[in-house]
Write a protein that holds these residues in place. Sequence first.
Motif, PDB file in Angstrom:
ATOM      1  N   MET A 116       0.236  -5.724   3.798  1.00 10.39           N
ATOM      2  CA  MET A 116      -0.013  -4.631   4.727  1.00 10.39           C
ATOM      3  C   MET A 116      -0.633  -5.206   5.989  1.00 10.39           C
ATOM      4  N   ALA A 117       0.034  -4.989   7.115  1.00 11.16           N
ATOM      5  CA  ALA A 117      -0.433  -5.515   8.403  1.00 11.16           C
ATOM      6  C   ALA A 117      -0.656  -7.021   8.336  1.00 11.16           C
ATOM      7  N   GLY A 118       0.224  -7.710   7.600  1.00 11.86           N
ATOM      8  CA  GLY A 118       0.143  -9.160   7.492  1.00 11.86           C
ATOM      9  C   GLY A 118      -0.850  -9.670   6.478  1.00 11.86           C
ATOM     10  N   VAL A 119      -1.531  -8.771   5.782  1.00 15.61           N
ATOM     11  CA  VAL A 119      -2.534  -9.161   4.786  1.00 15.61           C
ATOM     12  C   VAL A 119      -1.916  -9.063   3.389  1.00 15.61           C
ATOM     13  N   THR A 120      -1.942 -10.176   2.663  1.00 16.94           N
ATOM     14  CA  THR A 120      -1.426 -10.175   1.302  1.00 16.94           C
ATOM     15  C   THR A 120      -2.343  -9.367   0.403  1.00 16.94           C
ATOM     16  N   LEU A 121      -1.766  -8.473  -0.383  1.00 17.35           N
ATOM     17  CA  LEU A 121      -2.574  -7.606  -1.245  1.00 17.35           C
ATOM     18  C   LEU A 121      -3.013  -8.373  -2.486  1.00 17.35           C
ATOM     19  N   THR A 122      -4.259  -8.161  -2.873  1.00 18.15           N
ATOM     20  CA  THR A 122      -4.820  -8.822  -4.053  1.00 18.15           C
ATOM     21  C   THR A 122      -5.282  -7.841  -5.114  1.00 18.15           C
ATOM     22  N   SER A 123      -5.281  -6.549  -4.794  1.00 16.13           N
ATOM     23  CA  SER A 123      -5.665  -5.521  -5.760  1.00 16.13           C
ATOM     24  C   SER A 123      -5.297  -4.161  -5.203  1.00 16.13           C
ATOM     25  N   VAL A 124      -5.229  -3.168  -6.074  1.00 15.98           N
ATOM     26  CA  VAL A 124      -4.975  -1.806  -5.631  1.00 15.98           C
ATOM     27  C   VAL A 124      -6.117  -1.320  -4.747  1.00 15.98           C
ATOM     28  N   GLY A 125      -7.344  -1.653  -5.133  1.00 16.22           N
ATOM     29  CA  GLY A 125      -8.494  -1.254  -4.340  1.00 16.22           C
ATOM     30  C   GLY A 125      -8.424  -1.789  -2.926  1.00 16.22           C
ATOM     31  N   GLN A 126      -8.051  -3.062  -2.794  1.00 22.89           N
ATOM     32  CA  GLN A 126      -7.935  -3.649  -1.463  1.00 22.89           C
ATOM     33  C   GLN A 126      -6.877  -2.921  -0.638  1.00 22.89           C
ATOM     34  N   ALA A 127      -5.743  -2.576  -1.268  1.00 27.55           N
ATOM     35  CA  ALA A 127      -4.685  -1.869  -0.555  1.00 27.55           C
ATOM     36  C   ALA A 127      -5.169  -0.524  -0.043  1.00 27.55           C
ATOM     37  N   LEU A 128      -5.845   0.242  -0.899  1.00 27.01           N
ATOM     38  CA  LEU A 128      -6.353   1.554  -0.494  1.00 27.01           C
ATOM     39  C   LEU A 128      -7.418   1.423   0.590  1.00 27.01           C
ATOM     40  N   ASP A 129      -8.227   0.380   0.491  1.00 29.02           N
ATOM     41  CA  ASP A 129      -9.261   0.173   1.493  1.00 29.02           C
ATOM     42  C   ASP A 129      -8.670  -0.212   2.844  1.00 29.02           C
ATOM     43  N   LEU A 130      -7.604  -1.027   2.831  1.00 30.03           N
ATOM     44  CA  LEU A 130      -6.949  -1.385   4.093  1.00 30.03           C
ATOM     45  C   LEU A 130      -6.418  -0.142   4.786  1.00 30.03           C
ATOM     46  N   VAL A 131      -5.874   0.775   4.010  1.00 28.78           N
ATOM     47  CA  VAL A 131      -5.386   2.035   4.580  1.00 28.78           C
ATOM     48  C   VAL A 131      -6.553   2.859   5.109  1.00 28.78           C
ATOM     49  N   LEU A 181      -2.295   7.474   3.938  1.00 25.97           N
ATOM     50  CA  LEU A 181      -0.853   7.290   3.776  1.00 25.97           C
ATOM     51  C   LEU A 181      -0.225   8.352   2.886  1.00 25.97           C
ATOM     52  N   GLY A 182      -0.967   8.828   1.918  1.00 22.94           N
ATOM     53  CA  GLY A 182      -0.425   9.829   1.021  1.00 22.94           C
ATOM     54  C   GLY A 182       0.363   9.226  -0.126  1.00 22.94           C
ATOM     55  N   LEU A 183      -0.241   8.267  -0.787  1.00 24.16           N
ATOM     56  CA  LEU A 183       0.405   7.668  -1.957  1.00 24.16           C
ATOM     57  C   LEU A 183      -0.656   7.197  -2.934  1.00 24.16           C
ATOM     58  N   SER A 184      -0.228   6.969  -4.156  1.00 25.93           N
ATOM     59  CA  SER A 184      -1.092   6.372  -5.174  1.00 25.93           C
ATOM     60  C   SER A 184      -0.279   5.321  -5.896  1.00 25.93           C
ATOM     61  N   GLY A 185      -0.966   4.411  -6.573  1.00 27.25           N
ATOM     62  CA  GLY A 185      -0.242   3.334  -7.220  1.00 27.25           C
ATOM     63  C   GLY A 185      -1.026   2.664  -8.310  1.00 27.25           C
ATOM     64  N   GLU A 186      -0.392   1.667  -8.916  1.00 25.19           N
ATOM     65  CA  GLU A 186      -1.005   0.911  -9.992  1.00 25.19           C
ATOM     66  C   GLU A 186      -0.677  -0.566  -9.823  1.00 25.19           C
ATOM     67  N   PRO A 187      -1.523  -1.448 -10.350  1.00 29.09           N
ATOM     68  CA  PRO A 187      -1.269  -2.887 -10.195  1.00 29.09           C
ATOM     69  C   PRO A 187      -0.186  -3.371 -11.141  1.00 29.09           C
ATOM     70  N   VAL A 188       0.658  -4.273 -10.656  1.00 26.63           N
ATOM     71  CA  VAL A 188       1.714  -4.858 -11.492  1.00 26.63           C
ATOM     72  C   VAL A 188       1.656  -6.374 -11.381  1.00 26.63           C
ATOM     73  N   ILE A 189       2.278  -7.044 -12.361  1.00 25.57           N
ATOM     74  CA  ILE A 189       2.182  -8.504 -12.443  1.00 25.57           C
ATOM     75  C   ILE A 189       3.482  -9.209 -12.101  1.00 25.57           C
ATOM     76  N   ASN A 190       4.555  -8.467 -11.877  1.00 24.37           N
ATOM     77  CA  ASN A 190       5.826  -9.097 -11.515  1.00 24.37           C
ATOM     78  C   ASN A 190       6.730  -8.092 -10.821  1.00 24.37           C
ATOM     79  N   SER A 191       7.888  -8.585 -10.367  1.00 21.61           N
ATOM     80  CA  SER A 191       8.821  -7.724  -9.637  1.00 21.61           C
ATOM     81  C   SER A 191       9.457  -6.670 -10.533  1.00 21.61           C
ATOM     82  N   ALA A 192       9.375  -6.854 -11.860  1.00 19.65           N
ATOM     83  CA  ALA A 192       9.906  -5.859 -12.782  1.00 19.65           C
ATOM     84  C   ALA A 192       8.989  -4.653 -12.915  1.00 19.65           C
ATOM     85  N   GLY A 193       7.788  -4.737 -12.375  1.00 21.89           N
ATOM     86  CA  GLY A 193       6.855  -3.611 -12.393  1.00 21.89           C
ATOM     87  C   GLY A 193       6.031  -3.494 -13.651  1.00 21.89           C
ATOM     88  N   GLU A 194       5.836  -4.624 -14.367  1.00 24.18           N
ATOM     89  CA  GLU A 194       4.985  -4.582 -15.571  1.00 24.18           C
ATOM     90  C   GLU A 194       3.532  -4.379 -15.140  1.00 24.18           C
TER      91      GLU A 194
END
Length: 362
Positions: free
Chosen positions: A314-329, A264-277
């Motif tokens: 992503m593709a209907g799968v709820t994300l549970t970690s950054v690792g899972q998101a990158l692996d789905l991609v 996908l060409g992105l990187s990210g970090e885990p957050v705990i709320n919609s405010a991006g903490e």
Amino acid sequence: MAKQLIFIIKSIAYGLALALLWLLFFQQNGQFQLSQLFSNHEAEPAAISYARAVRAAAPSVVNVYTVSTQQDPRSYQRRIIQNQSLGSGVIMRSDGYILTNYHVVNGADQIVVALQDGRQLEAILIGQDRMTDLAVLYVQATDLPVIPQQPNLEAQVGDLVLAIGNPLNLGQSITQGIISATGRAGLSTNTYTDFMQMDAAINAGNSGGALVNSNGVLVGINTAAFQRQRNLEVQGIFFAVPYKLAHTVMEKLIKHGRVVRGYLGLSGEPVINSAGERQVSTAQHFYGMKITEVDAFGPAAVSGLQADDILLEMAGVTLTSVGQALDLVAEAAPDTQVQILIERRGERMLIPTRIGVRSDTD
């Protein structure tokens, strides 16, 4: 008269029963010692042994010998030098497919596999994957001893493990330890965060060997020891590729000759709320993955994803970690379109995104 006969028969039956009990429980080496009845000594407990696990797994762990040639850079003449190296491998299929490490066979001109029954077979390199340090070999043989496998086996921290390989070409050896930590079982990175950490010793020649549990079932492929930094003394930190990841990579290499990863060409970090903490502990609830950087020419940018967007599904799968998101991609088929649910400044939206292809040099 009849009562006396019945009494005699009962007495004989009781006597025979007692004699049988005597033979079963009180005879030892043909002699009975009365002192044993009054002894306070408990029976010695059975010794703990993993011999059964080793018998189940060891025949399928092979020695891998490689020969490579190169021109001597120190010579003014075209002098060719020959390098030999060794490692281990694991028979995964009875029709000749063997898993080993990328660094064991990379650049080899000749590969020889030595089985534990004494056979030595020429091996063909089917494919290799630098990012997971795995390679698949093929030998022309049938009915090979296959390592015990359980597709749904989930290794856990604290599990006892046995590492089987050929350290320093001393011959097949077994080391024992526990799983110290587990990482993500996916295809997203080329770092040890995807691997299992354990303390069963891995030396030169062990690479590519089997890591099995106390039942002899494969839980990983041994790959490396922690690289020492400066004068830091490091002990008991070794790594193995998790079984599920190794099996997935093997199937891709057999089918395609290489591992094709989504991008996908992105990187990210885990957050705990919609405010991006930012999530600083796994004890905190994972809300989503906040995008921190977007490749300007990557598929994510083309689809309209932006920095500070929070990826939720992503593709209907709820994300549970950054690792899972990158692996789905990484595990998504390139050139397919997936729906990504994001949150942008408090508003949720679905972004259709086409998966690109990740190169091996990424």
